[in-house]
Design an enzyme around this catalytic site. Structure first.
Site, mmCIF file in Angstrom:
data_model
loop_
_atom_site.group_PDB
_atom_site.id
_atom_site.type_symbol
_atom_site.label_atom_id
_atom_site.label_comp_id
_atom_site.label_asym_id
_atom_site.label_seq_id
_atom_site.Cartn_x
_atom_site.Cartn_y
_atom_site.Cartn_z
ATOM 1 N N PRO A 2 0.859 -1.295 0.055
ATOM 2 C CA PRO A 2 -0.071 -0.246 0.184
ATOM 3 C C PRO A 2 0.750 1.380 -0.177
ATOM 4 C CG PRO A 2 -0.234 -1.249 2.340
ATOM 5 C CD PRO A 2 0.593 -2.044 1.234
ATOM 6 N N GLU A 3 0.480 2.262 -0.772
ATOM 7 C CA GLU A 3 1.276 3.599 -0.994
ATOM 8 C C GLU A 3 0.277 4.352 -0.023
ATOM 9 O OE1 GLU A 3 3.388 4.657 -4.045
ATOM 10 O OE2 GLU A 3 3.868 2.881 -4.945
ATOM 11 N N HIS A 100 -4.856 -15.129 10.479
ATOM 12 C CA HIS A 100 -3.803 -14.093 10.402
ATOM 13 C C HIS A 100 -4.266 -12.759 10.963
ATOM 14 C CE1 HIS A 100 -0.881 -16.574 8.542
ATOM 15 N NE2 HIS A 100 -1.628 -16.712 7.466
ATOM 16 N N ARG A 119 2.020 -11.920 6.252
ATOM 17 C CA ARG A 119 3.456 -11.793 6.366
ATOM 18 C C ARG A 119 3.869 -11.097 7.507
ATOM 19 N NH1 ARG A 119 4.949 -10.250 0.145
ATOM 20 N NH2 ARG A 119 7.074 -10.451 1.051
#
Ligand SMILES: [Zn+2]
Length: 283
Positions: A2-3, A100, A119
């Site tokens: 994500p930016e 998760h 992750r």
């Protein structure tokens, strides 16, 4: 990954579920993400009102009534999901807990906010609101690209004597905060500047012209994110990923969209990351 526009979209999506609302209960389901969580994190979050939900660069900052601020970083694969609270015209039901789902906020308004990160490159920390800017992740950041401190003279000064390619200079978070690979490629295309050109060798006029272009590229993307929130059909209420079309990013070999150009978009590797550009339009 994500930016800034994606993170801003997440912030805007979380705002109605969290801002001004008490965290009834926080579930912290593991001791760490990228770094260990702060001590007694669940306890320090529970019962606090989220007074303000801000963004600095790619960090979401939740100012709490306790005088602490929760810092959230999505990392590479972190996802925030809102359920039980209207998102655009949809209300997503509370999902079954997934493997998760590392942190879950049960809000007093019935909304549930889930942070899922397979992750675990994401991060959360608690800092004193009053001195939040001194935090090690925030103190190194340059001005916000959409803020008043990011202006023509700032960029001209920052590029002076900078012998790295402009691509790397714009990715330097100390020069401007929150710009990532995608939007740097897009901004350089719109500005007609080659990503290979050395920052110090670009005329002040062209550097100055980059400032409004960078702002516009980000604003366009944030707007696309905003429409995705208004019409949020994604089944699980996940925030921040939206359809967005790019002029050069991810378009290697496809024709340049500039009128009368049509040259194939090139991809090169710079500092280990892909740069996409049109060799005809960008000099
Ligand atoms: Zn072109």
């Amino acid at each position: 990954m994500p930016e800034l526009p994606e993170v801003e979209t997440v912030r805007r999506g979380l705002s109605p579920a969290m801002e001004g609302v008490v965290i009834d209960q926080a579930d912290v389901n593991r001791p760490d993400l990228r770094w260990p969580f702060p001590e007694r994190m669940a306890e320090r979050l529970t019962g606090q009102t989220v007074q303000k939900l801000r963004r600095r660069s790619k960090y979401i900052l939740a100012d709490l009534s306790s005088g602490e601020t929760l810092l959230i970083h999505l990392g590479m694969s972190g996802r925030m999901t809102v359920s039980g609270d209207p998102l655009g015209q949809f209300v997503h039901e509370h999902p079954i807990t997934q493997k998760h789902d590392h942190v879950v906020f049960h809000m007093a308004n019935g909304a549930r906010v889930t942070f899922n990160d397979p992750r675990r490159f994401g991060a959360m920390d608690l800092l004193q609101t009053a001195t939040a800017d001194d935090h090690k992740l925030l103190s190194v950041l340059g001005p916000e690209p959409l803020g008043n401190d990011f202006h023509e003279q700032h960029l001209i000064d920052a590029f002076r004597g900078k012998n790295t390619p402009i691509k790397s200079a714009l990715l330097d978070q100390g020069i401007v905060a929150g710009l990532g690979n995608i939007y740097v490629c897009e901004a350089l295309f719109r500005a007609g500047v080659s990503p290979r050109r050395k920052a110090s060798q670009i005329s002040a006029t062209r550097v100055a012209a980059l400032v409004p272009i960078i702002r516009k590229v980000l604003q366009d993307a944030i707007e696309a994110g905003g429409s995705s929130l208004r019409d949020f059909r994604q089944a699980d209420g996940e925030l921040g990923y939206f359809q967005h079309s790019f002029d050069v990013y991810g378009r290697e070999g496809e024709p340049c969209r500039t009128d009368g150009c049509g040259a194939p978009i090139k991809r090169i590797t710079q500092s280990g990351r892909s740069s996409f550009y049109c060799a005809q339009c960008q000099r």
